[in-house]
Design an enzyme around this catalytic site. Structure first.
Site, PDB file in Angstrom:
ATOM      1  N   GLU A 129       9.210  -7.408 -10.942  1.00 52.97           N
ATOM      2  CA  GLU A 129      10.501  -8.104 -11.031  1.00 52.97           C
ATOM      3  C   GLU A 129      10.415  -9.418 -11.827  1.00 52.97           C
ATOM      4  OE1 GLU A 129      14.228  -9.763  -8.288  1.00 52.97           O
ATOM      5  OE2 GLU A 129      12.261  -9.554  -7.375  1.00 52.97           O
ATOM      6  N   LYS A 178      12.496  -4.123 -11.585  1.00 54.61           N
ATOM      7  CA  LYS A 178      13.705  -4.753 -11.051  1.00 54.61           C
ATOM      8  C   LYS A 178      14.091  -5.871 -12.008  1.00 54.61           C
ATOM      9  CE  LYS A 178      15.797  -6.920  -6.981  1.00 54.61           C
ATOM     10  NZ  LYS A 178      15.861  -6.977  -5.517  1.00 54.61           N
TER      11      LYS A 178
END
Length: 293
Positions: A175, A212
């Protein structure tokens, strides 16, 4: 149920990932939005007990099932908590059919080169070894501007951690968030896409990751990442957008599904009756689910 079934659900399931991983830093804000003032808890223990009650209320809600919610990200402390007498990860998968993930990062370093790297993660091997029934992890860093050196460093660090997670038999959610308020957001996202591709190409067969990412300024920018053989799924963070905004932007990206935290809990409050709470949560779940299809 097996890791193979979890993997199939993450790769192909219709729905989204609920981010229920508020940590020490983000919990006070999450509780304030939920109608729990800091004056209502006297210690860190009491604060974490409050957020656990909020998480349990969400997980127990009728609409929180694998029909729309295919995965959930948990904070490390949550693994030691229980719902209806079962460990939270066990309850999520074996009762609700929702794939559990674990947030493993320990927060962010100060900004340098337009980015915030992850702080060191001490004892990671031990944490992964005891994360029973958990399919994967999530680790976050932040990009504030289109700085090539900074972005390369963030992605390299993310993939170093990802390899350790993969070696432990889990699937990491990489992420590297791009700040939605960045004046160079679109340029940063182009650089990020190229760096991620470069790093994905260094992974071998079976070394799979999820990504993400902030919803990109250019719709479908990350399709090329979603199509990479090493990528199980690309999910989107809400990044400070309202639920409606985040859902609208996400719906323009055909190969991303949601992994929302604040946008999932928007409008929920401790003071609501269970019926009111379930209606509000159900509305959010439905909106995010539709945007993820």
């Amino acid at each position: 149920m097996s890791k193979a079934q979890m993997r199939e659900q993450m790769a192909n399931g219709a729905g989204f990932i609920a981010a229920l991983d508020q940590s020490g830093g983000s919990t006070p804000k999450a509780l304030a939005l939920y109608g729990v003032d800091a004056a209502q808890y006297g210690s860190e223990e009491e604060m974490f007990a409050e957020i656990q009650r909020m998480r349990a209320r969400i997980i127990l809600a009728d609409d929180f099932t694998s029909k729309k919610v295919i995965g959930a990200i948990l904070f490390e402390r949550t693994l030691g908590e229980s719902i209806e007498g079962r460990g939270v990860a066990d309850y999520l998968w074996n009762v609700k059919g929702v794939v559990p993930f674990l947030k493993i990062d320990k927060g962010l370093e100060d900004e340098a080169n337009g980015v915030q790297m992850m702080k060191p993660i001490p004892g990671l091997a031990a944490t992964l070894a005891k994360a029973e029934g958990v399919f994967g992890t999530k680790e976050r860093s932040v990009i504030h501007e289109a700085n090539a050196e900074g972005i390369a460093a963030v992605v390299a660090q993310q993939f170093d951690v990802a390899r350790e997670v993969i070696a432990a038999g889990m699937v990491p959610i990489v992420e590297p968030e791009v700040n939605i308020h960045s004046t160079t957001k679109a340029q940063a996202e182009e650089m990020l896409k190229d760096e991620i591709l470069k790093n994905l190409d260094t992974l071998g067969e079976g070394q799979d990751v999820m990504l993400k990412l902030t919803i990109p300024s250019t719709a479908n920018l990350y399709d090329v990442l979603a199509d990479h053989p090493r990528v199980v799924r690309v999910v989107a963070l809400s990044g400070g957008y309202s639920t409606d905004q985040a859902c609208d932007l996400l719906s323009r990206n055909g190969k991303m599904i949601a992994s929302f935290s604040r946008a999932l809990t928007e409008g929920l409050s401790k003071q609501q009756s269970d019926a009111e709470f379930n209606t509000a949560l159900g509305g959010n779940i439905d909106k995010i689910y539709r945007a993820s299809l």
